[in-house]
Write a protein that holds these residues in place. Sequence first.
Motif, PDB file in Angstrom:
ATOM      1  N   LEU A 242     -27.938  -6.033 -46.699  1.00  0.00           N
ATOM      2  CA  LEU A 242     -29.381  -6.251 -46.552  1.00  0.00           C
ATOM      3  C   LEU A 242     -29.722  -6.646 -45.119  1.00  0.00           C
ATOM      4  O   LEU A 242     -30.720  -6.175 -44.549  1.00  0.00           O
ATOM      5  CB  LEU A 242     -29.860  -7.336 -47.519  1.00  0.00           C
ATOM      6  N   GLY A 243     -28.910  -7.502 -44.523  1.00  0.00           N
ATOM      7  CA  GLY A 243     -29.200  -7.947 -43.174  1.00  0.00           C
ATOM      8  C   GLY A 243     -28.865  -6.921 -42.108  1.00  0.00           C
ATOM      9  O   GLY A 243     -29.677  -6.672 -41.204  1.00  0.00           O
ATOM     10  N   LEU A 244     -27.695  -6.292 -42.237  1.00  0.00           N
ATOM     11  CA  LEU A 244     -27.229  -5.388 -41.189  1.00  0.00           C
ATOM     12  C   LEU A 244     -27.866  -4.002 -41.270  1.00  0.00           C
ATOM     13  O   LEU A 244     -28.299  -3.446 -40.256  1.00  0.00           O
ATOM     14  CB  LEU A 244     -25.702  -5.258 -41.250  1.00  0.00           C
ATOM     15  N   VAL A 245     -27.909  -3.434 -42.482  1.00  0.00           N
ATOM     16  CA  VAL A 245     -28.381  -2.052 -42.646  1.00  0.00           C
ATOM     17  C   VAL A 245     -29.874  -1.990 -42.906  1.00  0.00           C
ATOM     18  O   VAL A 245     -30.606  -1.266 -42.217  1.00  0.00           O
ATOM     19  CB  VAL A 245     -27.608  -1.344 -43.784  1.00  0.00           C
ATOM     20  N   THR A 246     -30.351  -2.734 -43.914  1.00  0.00           N
ATOM     21  CA  THR A 246     -31.753  -2.595 -44.319  1.00  0.00           C
ATOM     22  C   THR A 246     -32.716  -3.400 -43.456  1.00  0.00           C
ATOM     23  O   THR A 246     -33.926  -3.309 -43.651  1.00  0.00           O
ATOM     24  CB  THR A 246     -31.940  -3.003 -45.794  1.00  0.00           C
ATOM     25  N   ALA A 247     -32.200  -4.193 -42.518  1.00  0.00           N
ATOM     26  CA  ALA A 247     -33.082  -4.946 -41.626  1.00  0.00           C
ATOM     27  C   ALA A 247     -32.764  -4.627 -40.163  1.00  0.00           C
ATOM     28  O   ALA A 247     -33.589  -4.048 -39.464  1.00  0.00           O
ATOM     29  CB  ALA A 247     -32.970  -6.452 -41.897  1.00  0.00           C
ATOM     30  N   ALA A 248     -31.564  -4.994 -39.702  1.00  0.00           N
ATOM     31  CA  ALA A 248     -31.228  -4.798 -38.289  1.00  0.00           C
ATOM     32  C   ALA A 248     -31.360  -3.337 -37.864  1.00  0.00           C
ATOM     33  O   ALA A 248     -32.093  -3.005 -36.925  1.00  0.00           O
ATOM     34  CB  ALA A 248     -29.809  -5.304 -38.020  1.00  0.00           C
ATOM     35  N   LEU A 249     -30.662  -2.445 -38.562  1.00  0.00           N
ATOM     36  CA  LEU A 249     -30.732  -1.030 -38.216  1.00  0.00           C
ATOM     37  C   LEU A 249     -32.079  -0.421 -38.575  1.00  0.00           C
ATOM     38  O   LEU A 249     -32.647   0.358 -37.808  1.00  0.00           O
ATOM     39  CB  LEU A 249     -29.608  -0.264 -38.922  1.00  0.00           C
ATOM     40  N   ALA A 250     -32.605  -0.768 -39.748  1.00  0.00           N
ATOM     41  CA  ALA A 250     -33.838  -0.140 -40.219  1.00  0.00           C
ATOM     42  C   ALA A 250     -35.017  -0.434 -39.298  1.00  0.00           C
ATOM     43  O   ALA A 250     -35.774   0.479 -38.940  1.00  0.00           O
ATOM     44  CB  ALA A 250     -34.141  -0.620 -41.633  1.00  0.00           C
ATOM     45  N   TYR A 251     -35.204  -1.693 -38.906  1.00  0.00           N
ATOM     46  CA  TYR A 251     -36.322  -2.030 -38.025  1.00  0.00           C
ATOM     47  C   TYR A 251     -36.160  -1.404 -36.648  1.00  0.00           C
ATOM     48  O   TYR A 251     -37.130  -0.890 -36.064  1.00  0.00           O
ATOM     49  CB  TYR A 251     -36.459  -3.553 -37.897  1.00  0.00           C
ATOM     50  N   THR A 252     -34.940  -1.436 -36.105  1.00  0.00           N
ATOM     51  CA  THR A 252     -34.716  -0.867 -34.771  1.00  0.00           C
ATOM     52  C   THR A 252     -34.977   0.636 -34.760  1.00  0.00           C
ATOM     53  O   THR A 252     -35.660   1.161 -33.869  1.00  0.00           O
ATOM     54  CB  THR A 252     -33.280  -1.148 -34.318  1.00  0.00           C
ATOM     55  N   MET A 253     -34.437   1.339 -35.751  1.00  0.00           N
ATOM     56  CA  MET A 253     -34.647   2.786 -35.821  1.00  0.00           C
ATOM     57  C   MET A 253     -36.109   3.110 -36.125  1.00  0.00           C
ATOM     58  O   MET A 253     -36.650   4.111 -35.649  1.00  0.00           O
ATOM     59  CB  MET A 253     -33.731   3.396 -36.879  1.00  0.00           C
ATOM     60  N   GLY A 254     -36.767   2.264 -36.912  1.00  0.00           N
ATOM     61  CA  GLY A 254     -38.163   2.501 -37.235  1.00  0.00           C
ATOM     62  C   GLY A 254     -39.065   2.396 -36.013  1.00  0.00           C
ATOM     63  O   GLY A 254     -40.004   3.183 -35.837  1.00  0.00           O
ATOM     64  N   ILE A 255     -38.793   1.411 -35.150  1.00  0.00           N
ATOM     65  CA  ILE A 255     -39.578   1.274 -33.922  1.00  0.00           C
ATOM     66  C   ILE A 255     -39.345   2.482 -33.020  1.00  0.00           C
ATOM     67  O   ILE A 255     -40.285   3.045 -32.446  1.00  0.00           O
ATOM     68  CB  ILE A 255     -39.200  -0.027 -33.188  1.00  0.00           C
ATOM     69  N   GLN A 256     -38.087   2.881 -32.901  1.00  0.00           N
ATOM     70  CA  GLN A 256     -37.762   4.052 -32.081  1.00  0.00           C
ATOM     71  C   GLN A 256     -38.511   5.281 -32.595  1.00  0.00           C
ATOM     72  O   GLN A 256     -39.067   6.064 -31.811  1.00  0.00           O
ATOM     73  CB  GLN A 256     -36.251   4.300 -32.115  1.00  0.00           C
ATOM     74  N   ALA A 257     -38.543   5.465 -33.915  1.00  0.00           N
ATOM     75  CA  ALA A 257     -39.231   6.615 -34.498  1.00  0.00           C
ATOM     76  C   ALA A 257     -40.724   6.573 -34.217  1.00  0.00           C
ATOM     77  O   ALA A 257     -41.344   7.585 -33.879  1.00  0.00           O
ATOM     78  CB  ALA A 257     -38.983   6.653 -36.008  1.00  0.00           C
ATOM     79  N   SER A 258     -41.324   5.386 -34.344  1.00  0.00           N
ATOM     80  CA  SER A 258     -42.764   5.266 -34.122  1.00  0.00           C
ATOM     81  C   SER A 258     -43.127   5.534 -32.671  1.00  0.00           C
ATOM     82  O   SER A 258     -44.192   6.086 -32.375  1.00  0.00           O
ATOM     83  CB  SER A 258     -43.238   3.862 -34.536  1.00  0.00           C
ATOM     84  N   ARG A 259     -42.245   5.141 -31.741  1.00  0.00           N
ATOM     85  CA  ARG A 259     -42.514   5.419 -30.320  1.00  0.00           C
ATOM     86  C   ARG A 259     -42.525   6.923 -30.049  1.00  0.00           C
ATOM     87  O   ARG A 259     -43.293   7.409 -29.218  1.00  0.00           O
ATOM     88  CB  ARG A 259     -41.438   4.751 -29.451  1.00  0.00           C
ATOM     89  N   LEU A 260     -41.668   7.650 -30.750  1.00  0.00           N
ATOM     90  CA  LEU A 260     -41.539   9.086 -30.505  1.00  0.00           C
ATOM     91  C   LEU A 260     -42.547   9.914 -31.297  1.00  0.00           C
ATOM     92  O   LEU A 260     -42.982  10.972 -30.839  1.00  0.00           O
ATOM     93  CB  LEU A 260     -40.116   9.546 -30.852  1.00  0.00           C
ATOM     94  N   LEU A 261     -42.919   9.442 -32.490  1.00  0.00           N
ATOM     95  CA  LEU A 261     -43.788  10.227 -33.370  1.00  0.00           C
ATOM     96  C   LEU A 261     -45.235   9.763 -33.371  1.00  0.00           C
ATOM     97  O   LEU A 261     -46.131  10.532 -33.718  1.00  0.00           O
ATOM     98  CB  LEU A 261     -43.265  10.169 -34.818  1.00  0.00           C
ATOM     99  N   GLY A 262     -45.478   8.499 -33.013  1.00  0.00           N
ATOM    100  CA  GLY A 262     -46.809   7.938 -33.176  1.00  0.00           C
ATOM    101  C   GLY A 262     -46.914   7.253 -34.538  1.00  0.00           C
ATOM    102  O   GLY A 262     -46.191   7.586 -35.471  1.00  0.00           O
ATOM    103  N   SER A 263     -47.823   6.302 -34.654  1.00  0.00           N
ATOM    104  CA  SER A 263     -47.897   5.492 -35.867  1.00  0.00           C
ATOM    105  C   SER A 263     -48.306   6.303 -37.089  1.00  0.00           C
ATOM    106  O   SER A 263     -47.824   6.065 -38.202  1.00  0.00           O
ATOM    107  CB  SER A 263     -48.888   4.336 -35.669  1.00  0.00           C
ATOM    108  N   ARG A 264     -49.182   7.316 -36.906  1.00  0.00           N
ATOM    109  CA  ARG A 264     -49.672   8.062 -38.061  1.00  0.00           C
ATOM    110  C   ARG A 264     -48.558   8.877 -38.728  1.00  0.00           C
ATOM    111  O   ARG A 264     -48.282   8.723 -39.918  1.00  0.00           O
ATOM    112  CB  ARG A 264     -50.812   8.995 -37.648  1.00  0.00           C
ATOM    113  N   LEU A 265     -47.895   9.715 -37.937  1.00  0.00           N
ATOM    114  CA  LEU A 265     -46.840  10.550 -38.511  1.00  0.00           C
ATOM    115  C   LEU A 265     -45.660   9.705 -38.970  1.00  0.00           C
ATOM    116  O   LEU A 265     -45.087   9.946 -40.044  1.00  0.00           O
ATOM    117  CB  LEU A 265     -46.381  11.600 -37.505  1.00  0.00           C
ATOM    118  N   ALA A 266     -45.281   8.696 -38.178  1.00  0.00           N
ATOM    119  CA  ALA A 266     -44.147   7.847 -38.551  1.00  0.00           C
ATOM    120  C   ALA A 266     -44.405   7.149 -39.884  1.00  0.00           C
ATOM    121  O   ALA A 266     -43.496   7.006 -40.704  1.00  0.00           O
ATOM    122  CB  ALA A 266     -43.885   6.810 -37.462  1.00  0.00           C
ATOM    123  N   SER A 267     -45.643   6.729 -40.111  1.00  0.00           N
ATOM    124  CA  SER A 267     -45.950   6.028 -41.358  1.00  0.00           C
ATOM    125  C   SER A 267     -45.842   6.953 -42.564  1.00  0.00           C
ATOM    126  O   SER A 267     -45.451   6.521 -43.655  1.00  0.00           O
ATOM    127  CB  SER A 267     -47.355   5.406 -41.287  1.00  0.00           C
TER     128      SER A 267
END
Length: 330
Positions: A242-267
């Motif tokens: 929960l801490g390593l995969v579903t939080a640490a990796l998930a939040y970091t990759m999610g921010i990276q995705a939103s920077r590249l796609l924009g908030s609308r498409l990423a959401s």
Amino acid sequence: MAHDITTPGSAAPLSRMSRGLLWAVLSAASFGMSGALARPLLDAGWTPGAAVLVRVALAAVVVLPFGIRALKGRWHLVTENLLTIGLYGILAVAAAQFCYFSAVQHMEVAPALLIEYTAPAAVVVWLWLRDGQRPSWITLAGAGVAALGLVLVLDLASGASVSPVGVAWALAAMVGCAAYFLISADEDNGLPPISLAAGGLTVGAVSLGALGFAGLLPLHATTVDTVYAGHAIAWWIPMGLLGLVTAALAYTMGIQASRLLGSRLASFVALLEVVAAVVFAWVLLGELPGPMQFAGGLLILLGVVGVKLGEPRTAEIEPLPIAGDLDAAA
């Protein structure tokens, strides 16, 4: 210097869109694992507050060194963005996670998750009101198809009971979820994605800990073994995931995705988290999805395509310098 991701067997770098979609799908899959991992912990006696606090604190400890490294001594980026980091930590991390688990305490998982995942629609409406980004009819149609897919995936036709208190908690989780996409997509603050994730997770852990210390957040944990697919597993294994995969990796990759796609498409791509949650519930908890749920997953994919087709056509953007920070810090 940005590091482009290459496809296996090919030296050609993936486009900005392809990289963004890759990070978004991986993030959604990681987040989708959290429900199936957390349910046996809650059944074993963990309170939602304790589970979220340990999950976020563990992620903060892991991500913080990489976030500091990615700053490369540019501490002015932190001082200039204290409000952004604070809002991200409180709304996108602490509130979103705690409110969702609180909603599940008062209502069934399916309607609670559906209410939270009205966040993409909230993002579209917010951008429309704030920036005048009026969605096209294709975007609206894509949103409608994705919403229908969610209804099928969550199998609401079975008649789930709804609690007003649970609905209120789920709506609060939706606000946190929408804040996650909007703040993550902000490229103007200059913060590397992993630094924003580190700061947000740290603020989230500190705020949850403060509420627990003040007695406002019930904190109770046990060392009882958890049961997945009929097998007893030590509590620290799912908590570590929960801490390593579903939080640490998930939040970091999610921010990276939103920077590249924009908030609308990423959401909207993040709606795949629901599909991932169904799959993990099947594998870990033995909850086999039915044909309607598989059909719903297909509709979600079609809805995401519709949302992208409805966006204004713009020239291809060169990869940002921050696009490689995740790889550079790994």
